[in-house]
Structures are given as structure tokens and as C-alpha cells.
Design a protein around this motif. Structure first.
Motif, short mmCIF file in Angstrom:
data_model
loop_
_atom_site.label_atom_id
_atom_site.label_comp_id
_atom_site.label_asym_id
_atom_site.label_seq_id
_atom_site.Cartn_x
_atom_site.Cartn_y
_atom_site.Cartn_z
N THR A 1 0.82 -1.20 0.00
CA THR A 1 0.00 0.00 0.00
C THR A 1 0.86 1.26 0.00
O THR A 1 2.03 1.23 0.40
CB THR A 1 -0.92 0.02 1.24
N PRO B 1 0.05 3.44 4.31
CA PRO B 1 0.30 2.48 5.40
C PRO B 1 -0.22 2.92 6.75
O PRO B 1 -0.72 2.10 7.53
CB PRO B 1 1.82 2.34 5.41
N GLN B 2 -0.10 4.22 7.07
CA GLN B 2 -0.43 4.66 8.42
C GLN B 2 -1.90 4.49 8.74
O GLN B 2 -2.26 4.10 9.86
CB GLN B 2 -0.02 6.13 8.61
N ILE C 1 6.79 -3.52 9.09
CA ILE C 1 6.75 -2.60 7.95
C ILE C 1 8.03 -2.75 7.12
O ILE C 1 9.14 -2.70 7.66
CB ILE C 1 6.62 -1.14 8.41
N HIS D 1 9.97 -0.76 4.25
CA HIS D 1 9.99 0.55 3.60
C HIS D 1 10.62 0.46 2.22
O HIS D 1 11.30 -0.51 1.87
CB HIS D 1 10.78 1.54 4.47
N LYS E 1 6.10 2.13 -2.56
CA LYS E 1 5.05 1.68 -1.65
C LYS E 1 5.68 1.11 -0.40
O LYS E 1 6.91 1.04 -0.28
CB LYS E 1 4.16 0.63 -2.33
N LYS E 2 4.82 0.67 0.53
CA LYS E 2 5.29 -0.01 1.74
C LYS E 2 4.55 -1.35 1.86
O LYS E 2 3.40 -1.47 1.42
CB LYS E 2 5.06 0.85 2.98
N LEU F 1 3.17 -4.20 4.52
CA LEU F 1 2.81 -4.47 5.91
C LEU F 1 2.54 -5.96 6.06
O LEU F 1 1.82 -6.55 5.24
CB LEU F 1 1.55 -3.68 6.31
N ALA G 1 -4.99 -1.00 -2.60
CA ALA G 1 -3.97 -1.83 -1.94
C ALA G 1 -4.04 -3.27 -2.46
O ALA G 1 -5.10 -3.78 -2.84
CB ALA G 1 -4.17 -1.81 -0.43
#
Length: 292
Positions: free
Chosen positions: A213, A216-217, A233, A235, A246-247, A249, A272
Motif C-alpha cells: 500500500t 500504510p499509516q 513494515i 519501507h 510503496k510499503k 505491511l 492496496a
């Protein structure tokens, strides 16, 4: 908000009592229509109650019925649960045990000649359905549930090992009492019972969720607020097609949490990418749903 809380409490109470009643009917049908006529034993406390019933019929001048022994064997375990596990947990377990004992008495045994294989299959399926439905609604059916929880908390020994040991004793008793072919059918009905419980009650099954996504937060906040799960996470991850940063999770959840996670992800980032895989074992810290 007060009205909503009141409604939720009433709905939760009704669902738990309904689940207790459904289980009591299921175990009574399995016992009196299938296991009894098929001369086979169930697992756990119900199986031990059947065993005592058989021994009393053969060696005592009076008969200790399965329904009475089912209740009597659960009484000391309920006392343990009250002091060691939780009052709310024990309250609904008491209701379930009482209803089960009553329904075993109300639904009288049926004297009929049925293939023992049919008795093993249908007895295990029906009881597993009732037990799984009870667990799914957050209540215990007593017996080995209580033993497993207390032993695991005190010694770290898994519930599965305790269950296997007790059920082996029951299967051996079935072999001595009715012949080893009946022990085989008892083992079969215990196996089917367990598989049906697992199919209905999926909360204990673990899933690993991987989410790719660029929001992320929002997803992290939603998951941690809703179910307090740890999240790893990654990065600076780049998509091979879009080359957009993107990141990733990664979190482990109960299958019961899957709907909530999906809603959180779709609301936070409709674009996502999410994949889900089953987890065989989890080591380290994992927060299970609390028993109260």
C-alpha cells in the motif's frame, strides 16, 4: 450510545444462550441416537460419562446414567474454572452443562440396529457442529475445555496433548468393553468430531496477511485500534509495473479477524494489494482473544 450498548449486551446474551441450547440438543442427539445404539464412546467428559455408565450397568446394582455423570464430572471442573479462568466464562459454561444434562435425559435413547459406521460418522458430525457453534459464540461446553485452558496456563502443555491422552484412555475402554472394532469406531467418531469443530470454529486458526500500500499509516492505525495486532513494515518497496514507491505491511491474525482487516484495508486504500496465507505455527508474542 447507551441504547446501543444495551442492545449489544442483550444480543450477546441471547446468542450465547441460544448456542448453549443448540449444543445441548446436538450432544443429546449424537449420544442417544448414534453413539449409544452404536456402542461407541465420545471424546472428553461425555466419553468418560458413558464409560462410567457402562461400568455401573455391568458391575453395580444400580445404574449411573450418562446424563447424571456428565453433570457430576463437570462440577469440580466448573469450580476450577470459576477461580482460575473467569466468572463470565464459567457462568455460560454452567448453563451449557445444565442444558446438556437435561437434553440427554429428555431425548431418550433409541433402540435400533444401525450400522456402527453410520453411527460414528453422524454422531461425530452432529456433536462437532454443536460444539463448534458454541465455541464460535464464545462459550465453553465444559470438560476438556477447562482442563486444557488451566493445564496450558500452568504448565505450558498444549491442549492437544491433554486431549489426546484422555481420548486414548476412552478408546482403550471402548475396546475392552465392546471389542476393538468398536474402539476403531470410537476413534473415528472422535476424529470426525474434531474435524467438524475445526471447520465451524475457525477463530483459533492463524493467517498471515501481507498488504502492499501507499497509505500504510491509515491501515496500521485501523488494525491496531480494532484488534491490537503487531505489524512489520517494509519501507522503500517499488512496484515493478508502476515504479511507484510503496510499503509492505505484514501481520498475523486470527481467521475471525479477517473481515475486519479487509474492511480496514478497503476503506484506507482501495487500491492496496493484499495476500493471505494460512499459518501452521506462531512463535513469540501473539495476543489471543481474552477469556472472561
Amino acid at each position: 450510545m447507551d441504547r446501543l450498548d444495551t442492545f449489544n449486551r442483550r444480543y450477546n446474551l441471547l446468542s450465547k444462550i441460544s448456542a448453549s441450547f443448540f449444543y445441548s440438543i446436538a450432544v443429546a442427539i449424537a449420544l442417544n441416537l448414534f453413539w449409544g445404539p452404536g456402542h461407541m464412546y465420545s471424546s472428553g467428559i461425555t466419553g468418560f460419562a458413558q464409560l462410567i455408565n457402562t461400568l455401573s450397568e455391568r458391575y453395580l446394582p444400580f445404574t449411573l446414567t450418562t446424563s447424571v455423570m456428565y453433570f457430576a464430572l463437570n462440577v469440580p471442573l466448573l469450580l476450577v474454572a470459576w477461580f482460575k479462568i473467569g466468572h463470565k466464562f464459567t457462568f455460560f459454561t454452567i448453563i451449557t452443562v445444565i442444558l446438556g444434562s437435561i437434553m440427554m435425559r429428555v431425548l431418550q435413547p433409541v433402540n435400533m440396529h444401525v450400522d456402527p459406521l453410520v453411527c460414528a460418522i453422524f454422531g461425530g458430525m452432529i456433536n462437532g457442529l454443536g460444539t463448534g457453534f458454541a465455541l464460535k459464540n464464545g462459550i465453553s461446553t465444559g470438560g476438556l475445555d477447562i482442563v486444557g485452558i488451566v493445564v496450558q496456563e500452568k504448565t505450558g502443555t498444549s491442549y492437544g496433548k491433554v486431549s489426546i491422552f484422555i481420548n486414548l484412555v476412552i478408546i482403550a475402554a471402548a475396546g475392552v468393553a465392546f471389542g476393538w472394532n468398536r474402539a476403531l469406531y470410537s476413534a473415528l467418531t472422535i476424529f470426525i468430531n474434531g474435524r467438524v469443530i475445526d471447520a465451524v470454529y475457525t477463530q483459533h486458526q492463524k493467517l498471515q496477511v501481507t498488504i502492499v500500500t501507499d497509505q500504510p499509516q491509515a491501515i496500521i492505525d485501523g488494525i491496531q485500534e480494532k484488534m491490537h495486532r503487531g505489524i512489520t513494515i517494509f519501507h522503500d518497496v517499488e512496484g515493478a509495473y508502476s515504479h511507484i514507491e510503496k510499503k509492505v505491511l505484514i501481520t498475523v491474525i486470527n481467521r475471525y479477524d479477517m473481515y475486519d482487516v479487509l474492511q480496514i484495508v478497503q476503506k484506507s486504500d482501495p487500491y492496496a494489494f493484499m495476500s493471505v496465507t494460512e499459518v501452521e505455527r506462531v512463535y513469540g508474542t501473539f495476543k489471543e482473544q481474552e477469556i472472561v
